[in-house]
Design an enzyme around this catalytic site. Sequence first.
Site, mmCIF file in Angstrom:
data_model
loop_
_atom_site.group_PDB
_atom_site.id
_atom_site.type_symbol
_atom_site.label_atom_id
_atom_site.label_comp_id
_atom_site.label_asym_id
_atom_site.label_seq_id
_atom_site.Cartn_x
_atom_site.Cartn_y
_atom_site.Cartn_z
ATOM 1 N N THR A 26 -1.891 3.075 4.330
ATOM 2 C CA THR A 26 -1.151 4.246 4.292
ATOM 3 C C THR A 26 -0.267 4.205 5.620
ATOM 4 O OG1 THR A 26 -3.022 5.404 3.223
ATOM 5 C CG2 THR A 26 -1.127 6.912 4.415
ATOM 6 N N THR A 31 1.534 6.768 0.523
ATOM 7 C CA THR A 31 0.532 5.839 0.111
ATOM 8 C C THR A 31 0.572 5.568 -1.387
ATOM 9 O OG1 THR A 31 -1.547 4.877 0.370
ATOM 10 C CG2 THR A 31 -1.556 7.248 -0.118
ATOM 11 N N ARG A 39 -7.538 8.228 -9.308
ATOM 12 C CA ARG A 39 -8.100 8.770 -8.166
ATOM 13 C C ARG A 39 -6.980 9.147 -6.983
ATOM 14 N NH1 ARG A 39 -7.236 6.481 -2.595
ATOM 15 N NH2 ARG A 39 -9.192 6.964 -1.481
ATOM 16 N N THR A 82 -5.623 7.540 8.429
ATOM 17 C CA THR A 82 -5.397 6.278 7.499
ATOM 18 C C THR A 82 -6.793 5.782 7.467
ATOM 19 O OG1 THR A 82 -4.200 4.217 7.477
ATOM 20 C CG2 THR A 82 -5.240 4.762 9.653
ATOM 21 N N GLY A 83 -7.077 4.935 6.126
ATOM 22 C CA GLY A 83 -8.234 4.473 5.937
ATOM 23 C C GLY A 83 -9.054 4.841 4.642
ATOM 24 N N SER A 120 0.781 -1.140 0.000
ATOM 25 C CA SER A 120 0.127 0.011 -0.024
ATOM 26 C C SER A 120 0.823 1.171 -0.107
ATOM 27 C CB SER A 120 -0.748 0.121 1.057
ATOM 28 O OG SER A 120 -0.174 -0.047 2.306
#
Length: 330
Positions: free
Chosen positions: A188, A206, A216, A239-240, A86
């Site tokens: 991330t 990330t 994106r 993060t997420g 990631s």
Amino acid sequence: MKSRRKFLKISALGGSMLGSSFTIAKAFAGTADLQKKGKKPVVISTWNHGMDANEAAWKVLKAGGTALDAVEAGVRVTEADPNGHSVGIGGYPDRDGNVTLDACIMDHNSNCGAVAFLQNIKHPISVARKVMEETPHVMLVGQGALQFAKAQGFKEENLLTPEAEKAWKEWLEKAKYQPVINIENHDTIGQLALDSHGNLSGSCTTSGAAYKLHGRVGDSPIIGAGLFVDNEVGAACATGLGEAVVRVAGSSMVVEQMRNGKSPMEACKIVVERIVKKHKDLTNVQVGFLALNHKGEYGAYSVYPGFNYAICEADQANRMEDAKSKMKKW
């Protein structure tokens, strides 16, 4: 993490215990952790890969280096790890098979730099720092970011590893064309540091959501969303699911809550609750925040359980801690 408010509450309790030195000493026994968590230097990072990132950052901090140098050196370790899917090389590609990277960095003077939709450069965090230091801009994207990176001496290389390519081709067979939201231990990396000079800095890098639409960009390179630093108050990173973070200007809101007197953990919790309130459907909406204030106190909070972070501070070894969460189970 115990707050200063709780510390004062214990102090008051101790003073009312009939003057018994034994009882007062017992009341204060639980405050040792608070004192340790207020020391500097300190570095914190998201997820398990934060352990290795912290080790690199700590070498800089221990030698008296700056928080800015520390947070760049730290996340470069993660960017260079081909086994991580990631961040940097080895990151999962978008749905068209392209590895695209986002990163940002911010120092104690509110200087900041970012790159987004950058391809073929292993260390976007270092390109982001160059944007901060060598241009009047905050963010460069796409071909412009690549052109700038090459002019600064960065070398192009293929970032799609055989393992990541295999996973992408297996995903293509399902033909669903839905991005996969990373929810645990492979997302991330955000890193925050407070140096021995009392200055804060942060970094975030990330490869974004796996198999995302080409082009994106999430929250990670956006100052105020994926990362924010105010040296008078503190720093935060996210993060997420990036879209959920952007909608509430997540990291800047965490810092503002600390400005209003909240502890780092309380500040993260308030913004997570704001995200939960704004989403009728929380399916795959995992977000975690990590915060560090100017006193060296830290905290974290997430929507769902599973978010953890690495912490390395004076007098204590590098270690992992689990964040508390709003929801108790998935």
